[in-house]
Write a protein that holds these residues in place. Structure first.
Motif, PDB file in Angstrom:
ATOM      1  N   PHE A  61      43.757  47.126  45.735  1.00  0.00           N
ATOM      2  CA  PHE A  61      44.055  46.323  46.844  1.00  0.00           C
ATOM      3  C   PHE A  61      43.533  46.811  48.294  1.00  0.00           C
ATOM      4  O   PHE A  61      44.113  48.243  48.156  1.00  0.00           O
ATOM      5  CB  PHE A  61      45.410  45.851  46.793  1.00  0.00           C
ATOM      6  CG  PHE A  61      45.889  44.856  45.656  1.00  0.00           C
ATOM      7  CD1 PHE A  61      45.698  43.779  45.740  1.00  0.00           C
ATOM      8  CD2 PHE A  61      46.685  45.597  44.669  1.00  0.00           C
ATOM      9  CE1 PHE A  61      46.286  42.847  44.435  1.00  0.00           C
ATOM     10  CE2 PHE A  61      46.872  44.536  43.440  1.00  0.00           C
ATOM     11  CZ  PHE A  61      46.729  43.282  43.372  1.00  0.00           C
ATOM     12  N   LYS A  62      43.320  46.137  49.166  1.00  0.00           N
ATOM     13  CA  LYS A  62      42.984  46.803  50.533  1.00  0.00           C
ATOM     14  C   LYS A  62      44.134  46.062  51.496  1.00  0.00           C
ATOM     15  O   LYS A  62      43.926  44.726  51.538  1.00  0.00           O
ATOM     16  CB  LYS A  62      41.556  46.540  50.751  1.00  0.00           C
ATOM     17  CG  LYS A  62      40.563  47.353  49.931  1.00  0.00           C
ATOM     18  CD  LYS A  62      40.789  48.774  49.800  1.00  0.00           C
ATOM     19  CE  LYS A  62      40.336  49.476  50.921  1.00  0.00           C
ATOM     20  NZ  LYS A  62      40.491  50.880  50.981  1.00  0.00           N
ATOM     21  N   PHE A  63      44.651  46.962  52.346  1.00  0.00           N
ATOM     22  CA  PHE A  63      45.713  46.231  53.341  1.00  0.00           C
ATOM     23  C   PHE A  63      45.463  47.086  54.610  1.00  0.00           C
ATOM     24  O   PHE A  63      45.613  48.577  54.436  1.00  0.00           O
ATOM     25  CB  PHE A  63      46.937  46.361  53.011  1.00  0.00           C
ATOM     26  CG  PHE A  63      47.377  45.533  51.755  1.00  0.00           C
ATOM     27  CD1 PHE A  63      47.642  44.280  52.110  1.00  0.00           C
ATOM     28  CD2 PHE A  63      47.352  45.903  50.348  1.00  0.00           C
ATOM     29  CE1 PHE A  63      47.953  43.346  50.976  1.00  0.00           C
ATOM     30  CE2 PHE A  63      47.700  45.018  49.458  1.00  0.00           C
ATOM     31  CZ  PHE A  63      48.011  43.667  49.602  1.00  0.00           C
ATOM     32  N   ASN A  95      51.875  35.470  44.109  1.00  0.00           N
ATOM     33  CA  ASN A  95      50.898  35.226  44.902  1.00  0.00           C
ATOM     34  C   ASN A  95      49.284  35.640  44.696  1.00  0.00           C
ATOM     35  O   ASN A  95      48.448  35.272  45.532  1.00  0.00           O
ATOM     36  CB  ASN A  95      51.298  35.561  46.318  1.00  0.00           C
ATOM     37  CG  ASN A  95      52.363  34.644  46.914  1.00  0.00           C
ATOM     38  OD1 ASN A  95      52.349  33.536  47.334  1.00  0.00           O
ATOM     39  ND2 ASN A  95      53.665  35.157  46.678  1.00  0.00           N
ATOM     40  N   VAL A  96      49.239  36.768  43.875  1.00  0.00           N
ATOM     41  CA  VAL A  96      47.701  37.345  43.784  1.00  0.00           C
ATOM     42  C   VAL A  96      47.029  36.017  43.058  1.00  0.00           C
ATOM     43  O   VAL A  96      47.699  35.333  42.311  1.00  0.00           O
ATOM     44  CB  VAL A  96      47.757  38.511  42.891  1.00  0.00           C
ATOM     45  CG1 VAL A  96      48.328  39.528  43.789  1.00  0.00           C
ATOM     46  CG2 VAL A  96      48.647  38.176  41.542  1.00  0.00           C
ATOM     47  N   LYS A  97      45.813  36.313  43.135  1.00  0.00           N
ATOM     48  CA  LYS A  97      44.725  35.004  42.528  1.00  0.00           C
ATOM     49  C   LYS A  97      44.098  35.328  41.118  1.00  0.00           C
ATOM     50  O   LYS A  97      43.999  34.565  40.619  1.00  0.00           O
ATOM     51  CB  LYS A  97      43.505  35.005  43.382  1.00  0.00           C
ATOM     52  CG  LYS A  97      44.032  34.672  44.938  1.00  0.00           C
ATOM     53  CD  LYS A  97      42.914  34.549  46.054  1.00  0.00           C
ATOM     54  CE  LYS A  97      43.234  34.285  47.195  1.00  0.00           C
ATOM     55  NZ  LYS A  97      42.140  34.189  48.311  1.00  0.00           N
ATOM     56  N   LYS A 115      47.314  40.242  38.481  1.00  0.00           N
ATOM     57  CA  LYS A 115      48.761  39.843  38.012  1.00  0.00           C
ATOM     58  C   LYS A 115      49.151  40.989  36.758  1.00  0.00           C
ATOM     59  O   LYS A 115      50.246  41.472  36.995  1.00  0.00           O
ATOM     60  CB  LYS A 115      48.712  38.588  37.557  1.00  0.00           C
ATOM     61  CG  LYS A 115      50.256  38.105  37.213  1.00  0.00           C
ATOM     62  CD  LYS A 115      50.657  36.704  37.025  1.00  0.00           C
ATOM     63  CE  LYS A 115      50.300  35.946  38.389  1.00  0.00           C
ATOM     64  NZ  LYS A 115      50.486  34.536  38.286  1.00  0.00           N
ATOM     65  N   LEU A 116      48.235  41.416  35.832  1.00  0.00           N
ATOM     66  CA  LEU A 116      48.423  42.172  34.664  1.00  0.00           C
ATOM     67  C   LEU A 116      48.533  43.704  35.467  1.00  0.00           C
ATOM     68  O   LEU A 116      49.594  44.404  34.933  1.00  0.00           O
ATOM     69  CB  LEU A 116      47.152  42.030  33.916  1.00  0.00           C
ATOM     70  CG  LEU A 116      47.298  41.236  32.799  1.00  0.00           C
ATOM     71  CD1 LEU A 116      45.911  41.273  32.127  1.00  0.00           C
ATOM     72  CD2 LEU A 116      48.473  41.337  31.959  1.00  0.00           C
ATOM     73  N   TYR A 117      47.904  43.995  36.208  1.00  0.00           N
ATOM     74  CA  TYR A 117      48.231  45.316  36.932  1.00  0.00           C
ATOM     75  C   TYR A 117      49.606  45.391  37.484  1.00  0.00           C
ATOM     76  O   TYR A 117      50.099  46.521  37.284  1.00  0.00           O
ATOM     77  CB  TYR A 117      46.961  45.572  38.104  1.00  0.00           C
ATOM     78  CG  TYR A 117      47.443  46.532  38.782  1.00  0.00           C
ATOM     79  CD1 TYR A 117      47.241  48.152  38.486  1.00  0.00           C
ATOM     80  CD2 TYR A 117      47.784  46.721  40.455  1.00  0.00           C
ATOM     81  CE1 TYR A 117      47.323  49.125  39.127  1.00  0.00           C
ATOM     82  CE2 TYR A 117      48.107  47.618  40.899  1.00  0.00           C
ATOM     83  CZ  TYR A 117      47.663  48.993  40.622  1.00  0.00           C
ATOM     84  OH  TYR A 117      48.053  49.964  41.364  1.00  0.00           O
TER      85      TYR A 117
END
Length: 626
Positions: A334-336, A455-457, A462-464
């Motif tokens: 994920f990048k933020f 909310n993830v796509k 989601k598994l992570y």
């Protein structure tokens, strides 16, 4: 002094954050919006030095009250008022020095501020050491008379009552001095363990399947125990702990010395057990500790379900202990940016209500947070709530990833706890003990995980998230409780006057780990060499009955998060009893007011239900992938 220890526990609440591999910038090149604003505390170092002179003068004045605390209600009040006024100024003074030093650890001028602050703190501790003994020298009727005569004393009621509560376990001044001096001896086991384990104990060298030869120090053990190759994982863990076996008698004798030192203090303070002595500092009943272990025993089936799921996802027929640190699923990147992380967290915290979200936004807008890693900056992360009249501060080392967002959510939990306690309590009652400190922070992590999962796509994302959450519950709740049970068992041996050797410690440890991980039921094979893992864990020799709080904090926080998600504002309003409570009451009472009885099974039931729900979600996703 008890109050200073509370302060230190708050200002030193660290979360480890990885350092960026990119070339770091100098602090002067970082935009102001990413730096905390210290100018509202002191406009210049000259102003800081003026407060140094003020503190030194006030500390000298405090000394003049020695021997007068119990003369009348006016002097009783004046002494306590001066003591806490000095404390509040010292918090401001030392917090500024601490954080300025952390901006660049290479800067000797800034480091000198920290050293000066520490010296002032020592002088203050010495000058005020007469207060507690003089309060304890007064009988309860006289103290009650003082409070009746001087209504302003009500501000100090809880503080004084807590001192009196410990009267049966407080010794004469001379005896206290002797016990304090014993610390020069009783601190030795911790020092010996650190030196021997980190410097003098030879580390094994192993050759991995890749042909790479590595030395198994602590850092490499943590790194290579997670590798995909199963034979390498077994080699890493077996080599690490069989090396500890060679020195189990040395480690055992050293830990036994530490256990005897614990019992020496407890017995001389008129406690039956070390557990009672350790928990009584915050008036936590021994039954809380017992309830933790009993409830976890009742819920081992949930851990065993997770272990079976892990074996299935790893594709292994017989799960071994050396498989436990392998991630359930492949890591997702994920990048933020800082701004994206801020926006995300404002959405994450919406279940906590408008006041909470507005305060978090204020922390972003008013520069409470120092984000960017720079050359010389302290690594990791922490929240400091010492600025009673202003606001808390957060140190971060942002690396544009999910870990950065999670760390900020955690530290914002501490920050909101400090902010609301400072706002709603007098300075005397604003600080809070570690037993509740981690509830507010891990509550936020629960809310973040819940939001992200919803909310993830992609299924992989989601598994992570779900897999990482299960690993957190396994390592923090079940593993730390097994440590707590081990610590309890070995202390009981000493308290019964029984001998304890390194071999005894290894047997006790292996039996507990095998019970937790279902070794005899075929759930997870705990190999013989795991018996020596206790020697690798420094907490046993560095702390006394501390690790159980990792478990209780996450259990209570998970339960509170479930209540907030499912019950809404009613649960939020109750949770504010913790956020606003400071030390206005004992931690167990604050948790009760927030809606959970720590002596009941409710928090455990909610947490285990959450863990089972996460496993249901994972199994559903796996079936869809098929």
């Amino acid at each position: 002094m008890k109050y200073s220890l509370i302060f230190l526990s708050l200002i030193m609440v660290f979360s480890m954050a990885k350092s960026s591999k990119a070339q770091l910038k100098e602090r002067k090149d970082i935009p102001e919006k990413y730096k905390w604003d210290n100018s509202i505390i002191y406009q210049s170092v000259d102003d800081w030095y003026k407060d140094k002179q003020t503190l030194e003068a006030q500390i000298e004045m405090l000394k003049s009250f020695q021997g007068k605390v119990g003369k009348n209600s006016e002097l009783f009040y004046t002494t306590l008022k001066m003591y806490f006024d000095i404390y509040k100024l010292y918090y401001k003074f030392s917090d500024y020095a601490f954080r300025v030093a952390d901006e660049d650890l290479r800067n000797s001028s800034n480091q000198s501020l920290n050293q000066i602050s520490t010296t002032i703190g020592t002088k203050f501790a010495e000058a005020s050491s007469f207060i507690n003994p003089e309060i304890l020298s007064l009988d309860n009727e006289k103290i009650k008379k003082f409070f009746d005569e001087k209504k302003e004393l009500s501000e100090f009621k809880f503080y004084v009552d807590d001192i009196l509560r410990l009267r049966p376990h407080t010794l004469t001044s001379r005896e206290e001095e002797i016990l304090a001096s014993a610390g020069l001896i009783t601190s030795t086991p911790s020092e010996v363990h650190s030196i021997f384990d980190n410097a003098e104990k030879p580390n094994p060298k192993i050759k991995l399947s890749s042909g790479e030869t590595i030395e198994l120090n602590a850092a490499n053990y943590n790194k290579y125990r997670t590798v995909p190759n199963r034979k390498d994982r077994e080699l890493v863990m077996r080599s690490m702990f069989e090396n500890y076996k060679k020195f189990q008698n040395t480690f055992g004798a050293n830990l036994a010395g530490k256990l005897r030192a614990d019992y020496f203090y407890a017995k001389n303070r008129k406690y039956e057990t070390v557990l009672e002595s350790s928990l009584n500092a915050n008036n936590i009943p021994v039954s809380v500790y017992e309830n933790l272990i009993n409830q976890i025993h009742k819920n081992l089936s949930t851990l065993h379900r997770f272990l079976k799921l892990k074996a299935k996802m790893l594709g292994v027929k017989d799960l071994h202990y050396y498989d436990l640190y392998t991630p359930l699923v492949k890591s997702v990147k994920f990048k933020f940016t800082v701004e994206e992380g801020q926006k995300l967290l404002l959405d994450v915290f919406k279940p906590m209500g408008d006041e909470y979200v507005t305060t978090v936004k204020k922390s972003f807008d008013e520069r409470w947070i120092d984000y960017i890693p720079t050359n010389g900056k302290r690594s990791g992360a922490y929240s400091s709530g010492a600025q009673y009249d202003l606001h808390p501060y957060i140190l971060m080392n942002w690396t544009d990833d999910y870990e950065s967002v999670s760390t900020l959510a955690h530290e914002l939990g501490h920050t909101m706890h400090s902010y609301f306690s400072n706002k709603h309590q007098t300075f005397v009652n604003a600080q809070y003990p570690i037993f509740v400190a981690e509830i507010a922070s891990t509550m936020n992590e629960n809310l973040l995980n819940h939001y992200m999962v919803n909310n993830v796509k992609s299924k992989e994302e989601k598994l992570y998230l779900l897999g990482s959450y299960l690993d957190l519950l396994r390592t923090t709740i079940f593993r730390q409780t097994s440590f707590a049970e081990f610590e309890w068992e070995i202390h009981k041996r000493i308290e019964k006057g029984e001998p304890i050797t390194g071999e005894d410690l290894s047997k006790i440890y292996l039996d507990i780990v095998r019970k937790y991980y279902g070794h005899n039921e075929g759930v997870c094979k705990v190999d013989d060499f795991i018996a020596y893992e206790w020697a690798y864990i420094p907490h046993f020799v560095n702390y006394t009955y501390y690790v159980y709080q990792y478990s209780t904090s996450l259990i209570y926080a998970t339960a509170f998060a479930e209540k907030v998600i499912n019950e809404g504002q009613t649960a939020v309003d109750k949770f504010y009893h913790i956020l606003k409570g400071g030390s206005s009451d004992y931690p167990i009472e604050l948790i009760k007011k927030a809606g959970i009885d720590p002596l009941s099974s409710e928090a455990f039931d909610l947490t285990m239900a959450k863990m089972n729900k996460v496993m249901d979600q994972i199994e559903e996703l796996l079936n869809k992938k098929k």
